[in-house]
Scaffold this motif. Sequence first.
Motif, PDB file in Angstrom:
ATOM      1  N   LEU A  16       0.829  -1.310  -0.008  1.00  0.00           N
ATOM      2  CA  LEU A  16      -0.077  -0.085   0.018  1.00  0.00           C
ATOM      3  C   LEU A  16       0.843   1.246   0.022  1.00  0.00           C
ATOM      4  CD1 LEU A  16      -2.920  -0.812   2.518  1.00  0.00           C
ATOM      5  CD2 LEU A  16      -2.580  -1.313  -0.053  1.00  0.00           C
ATOM      6  N   VAL A  17       2.159   1.338   0.673  1.00  0.00           N
ATOM      7  CA  VAL A  17       2.897   2.326   0.414  1.00  0.00           C
ATOM      8  C   VAL A  17       3.244   2.565  -0.831  1.00  0.00           C
ATOM      9  CG1 VAL A  17       5.116   3.009   1.180  1.00  0.00           C
ATOM     10  CG2 VAL A  17       3.894   1.933   3.083  1.00  0.00           C
ATOM     11  N   GLY A  20       0.724   4.105  -3.070  1.00  0.00           N
ATOM     12  CA  GLY A  20       0.535   5.665  -2.794  1.00  0.00           C
ATOM     13  C   GLY A  20       1.596   6.161  -3.492  1.00  0.00           C
ATOM     14  N   CYS A  21       2.983   5.744  -3.649  1.00  0.00           N
ATOM     15  CA  CYS A  21       3.996   6.413  -4.265  1.00  0.00           C
ATOM     16  C   CYS A  21       3.939   6.299  -5.701  1.00  0.00           C
ATOM     17  CB  CYS A  21       5.010   5.683  -3.985  1.00  0.00           C
ATOM     18  SG  CYS A  21       5.674   5.973  -2.269  1.00  0.00           S
ATOM     19  N   LYS A  27      -4.444  12.825   0.538  1.00  0.00           N
ATOM     20  CA  LYS A  27      -4.439  12.051   1.649  1.00  0.00           C
ATOM     21  C   LYS A  27      -4.640  13.062   2.870  1.00  0.00           C
ATOM     22  CE  LYS A  27      -1.375   8.084   0.812  1.00  0.00           C
ATOM     23  NZ  LYS A  27      -0.524   7.281   1.353  1.00  0.00           N
ATOM     24  N   GLY A 159      -6.032   1.209   4.865  1.00  0.00           N
ATOM     25  CA  GLY A 159      -5.257   2.060   3.969  1.00  0.00           C
ATOM     26  C   GLY A 159      -4.105   2.963   5.075  1.00  0.00           C
ATOM     27  N   ILE A 160      -3.439   3.820   4.420  1.00  0.00           N
ATOM     28  CA  ILE A 160      -2.549   4.546   5.212  1.00  0.00           C
ATOM     29  C   ILE A 160      -2.519   5.990   4.867  1.00  0.00           C
ATOM     30  CG2 ILE A 160       0.130   4.886   5.209  1.00  0.00           C
ATOM     31  CD1 ILE A 160       0.493   2.309   3.564  1.00  0.00           C
ATOM     32  N   CYS A 179      -6.963   8.119   2.429  1.00  0.00           N
ATOM     33  CA  CYS A 179      -5.789   7.331   2.078  1.00  0.00           C
ATOM     34  C   CYS A 179      -5.231   7.359   0.669  1.00  0.00           C
ATOM     35  CB  CYS A 179      -5.854   5.771   2.488  1.00  0.00           C
ATOM     36  SG  CYS A 179      -6.479   5.783   4.383  1.00  0.00           S
ATOM     37  N   SER A 182      -3.382   4.429  -1.346  1.00  0.00           N
ATOM     38  CA  SER A 182      -2.839   3.688  -0.399  1.00  0.00           C
ATOM     39  C   SER A 182      -3.916   2.879   0.411  1.00  0.00           C
ATOM     40  CB  SER A 182      -1.843   4.517   0.559  1.00  0.00           C
ATOM     41  OG  SER A 182      -0.835   4.915  -0.182  1.00  0.00           O
ATOM     42  N   GLY A 221      -5.367   0.264  -4.270  1.00  0.00           N
ATOM     43  CA  GLY A 221      -3.854   0.402  -4.862  1.00  0.00           C
ATOM     44  C   GLY A 221      -3.510  -1.084  -5.157  1.00  0.00           C
TER      45      GLY A 221
END
Length: 236
Positions: A16-17, A20-21, A27, A159-160, A179, A182, A221
């Motif tokens: 998930l990191v 997101g990248c 977010k 999620g993050i 999130c 992510s 993601g």
Amino acid sequence: MLGIFSSGIMSPPDELVAAGCRTPSPKITSTALGKRFIESNASAVSVQIGDHVHLAYTHHCESVLQPRSFAVKEDIFCLFEGGLDNLGSLRQQYGLAKSANEVVLVIEAYKALRDRAPYPANHVVGHLEGNFAFILFDNSTNTLFVASDQFGKVPLYWGITADGYVAFADDANLLKGACGKSLASFPQGCFFSTAAGGLRSYEHPKNKITAIPAEEEEIWGAKYMVEGPTVIAAMK
């Protein structure tokens, strides 16, 4: 229901990191997420546990067949949504009163897992029959235990947030705005345990769980899948 946990409790899932990248998207922080939940649910109950954990739930718009419940016992906090078909037999198994509901049962099952080590975590969750998702935090050991039923009848997502906290919720829209990419659906038939070393399938505990990156246009993601002949063939 909503559970938010800092990196002091669990590390954000690498998949998930990476999602997101790969596709940056808006977010918000964990504090803003908790505030958004409370403000959008007038009857919400919110619990802050130290600096690392925030739990919240509401009975607003809950299903009659899949109610939400919350309990605390001996520094163990648990959010539960759904219903267990074999609650009666499990009460007998754990020596509980007839008045004990699902969330109390899950706390007792977790205590048996914790105190009778090395009792397998997959056995504890595998004995739960019905539609359910739960988020359990043991403050005495800083242990997080999350699970979803094998059919995914009770939705659960993770999620993050912008500040790196991991959030679990039954509301996808809540996490979409918090999130970004992510975000993923928590895999059905699986549990996450910091004590057991992460994400596992309780139906197939020896099978690896693979995160397949989602297409750019999808809201998720990644998609988590328990490896088997179908998954392996799809990845080749």
